[in-house]
Design a protein around this motif. Sequence first.
Motif, PDB file in Angstrom:
ATOM      1  N   PRO A  59      -2.648   5.712  -9.153  1.00  0.00           N
ATOM      2  CA  PRO A  59      -3.817   4.948  -8.694  1.00  0.00           C
ATOM      3  C   PRO A  59      -4.298   3.920  -9.700  1.00  0.00           C
ATOM      4  O   PRO A  59      -4.797   2.855  -9.332  1.00  0.00           O
ATOM      5  N   TRP A 117      -2.569   4.975  -3.394  1.00  0.00           N
ATOM      6  CA  TRP A 117      -3.480   6.020  -2.914  1.00  0.00           C
ATOM      7  C   TRP A 117      -3.155   7.357  -3.551  1.00  0.00           C
ATOM      8  O   TRP A 117      -1.987   7.695  -3.693  1.00  0.00           O
ATOM      9  N   PRO A 118      -4.171   8.111  -3.928  1.00  0.00           N
ATOM     10  CA  PRO A 118      -3.916   9.432  -4.539  1.00  0.00           C
ATOM     11  C   PRO A 118      -3.373  10.421  -3.517  1.00  0.00           C
ATOM     12  O   PRO A 118      -3.534  10.264  -2.317  1.00  0.00           O
ATOM     13  N   SER A 173       0.860  -1.171   0.000  1.00  0.00           N
ATOM     14  CA  SER A 173       0.000   0.000   0.000  1.00  0.00           C
ATOM     15  C   SER A 173       0.901   1.227   0.000  1.00  0.00           C
ATOM     16  O   SER A 173       1.668   1.429   0.942  1.00  0.00           O
ATOM     17  N   THR A 215      -3.261   0.197  -9.371  1.00  0.00           N
ATOM     18  CA  THR A 215      -3.862  -0.649  -8.335  1.00  0.00           C
ATOM     19  C   THR A 215      -4.400  -1.930  -8.939  1.00  0.00           C
ATOM     20  O   THR A 215      -5.050  -1.914  -9.986  1.00  0.00           O
ATOM     21  N   GLN A 258       1.731   5.509  -1.614  1.00  0.00           N
ATOM     22  CA  GLN A 258       1.187   6.772  -2.104  1.00  0.00           C
ATOM     23  C   GLN A 258       1.564   6.962  -3.569  1.00  0.00           C
ATOM     24  O   GLN A 258       2.610   6.471  -4.041  1.00  0.00           O
ATOM     25  N   GLU A 259       0.727   7.681  -4.261  1.00  0.00           N
ATOM     26  CA  GLU A 259       0.996   8.040  -5.660  1.00  0.00           C
ATOM     27  C   GLU A 259       2.372   8.697  -5.762  1.00  0.00           C
ATOM     28  O   GLU A 259       2.744   9.521  -4.923  1.00  0.00           O
ATOM     29  N   THR A 263      -2.059  -1.429  -3.790  1.00  0.00           N
ATOM     30  CA  THR A 263      -2.994  -0.311  -3.695  1.00  0.00           C
ATOM     31  C   THR A 263      -2.191   0.978  -3.728  1.00  0.00           C
ATOM     32  O   THR A 263      -1.255   1.153  -2.936  1.00  0.00           O
TER      33      THR A 263
END
Lengths: 112, 111
Positions: free
Chosen positions: A81, A111-112, A12, A84, A14-15, A109
């Motif tokens: 994103p 995340w934006p 998981s 994903t 971050q962008e 995953t």
Amino acid sequence: TQLLEQSPQFLSIQEGENLTVYCNSSSVFSSLQWYRQEPGEGPVLLVTVVTGGEVKKLKRLTFQFGDARKDSSLHITAAQPGDTGLYLCAGGSGSTLGRLYFGRGTQLTVWP
Amino acid sequence: DVKVTQSSRYLVKRTGEKVFLECVQDMDHENMFWYRQDPGLGLRLIYFSYDVKMKEKGDIPEGYSVSREKKERFSLILESASTNQTSMYLCASSFPRREQYFGPGTRLTVT
């Protein structure tokens, strides 16, 4: 027996971050394929590598087949994103009528 | 473009029913495969076929059978469905020793 071990199982981030997914085995494969699967859909082929040491690039995705053809890695630069999904590696053994041996997958995953 | 289609996207059956899942491919592929996919277990091969009327057991064939009467069609049969067969079922096809192309999957629920 799981012939192909993928790590990590979950990722998981971050962008904009970079990441690497690994696919390892003690067996030698004639080819190694990477697929991406989105929820509720079937896996879609991203790339096939067949030569030890081979590197293939698909936009921000870089795939490498190990020199001994036992392992592979997938590196994503500046994840988005839209990256994903579940990433699956699969090894082909030329002597077994074309079946593939799949790893259990890495759920990514972004995340934006 | 390779196209692999599966007869249903979602299916709900009762315990003990006979269930047919059908898969059709339009690329003249010799090989066809049936997998089931469960969380944490990845894709597990149930059966595959390398020619019409030819089949090979995969890793988890118990409780399943298959039929391939025509090159483009491969059917998976659950003789007497049980709750532990609730899963996502994926069909794939390929030329021998080449990359596989998957259908969209059938989400089967057995109650």
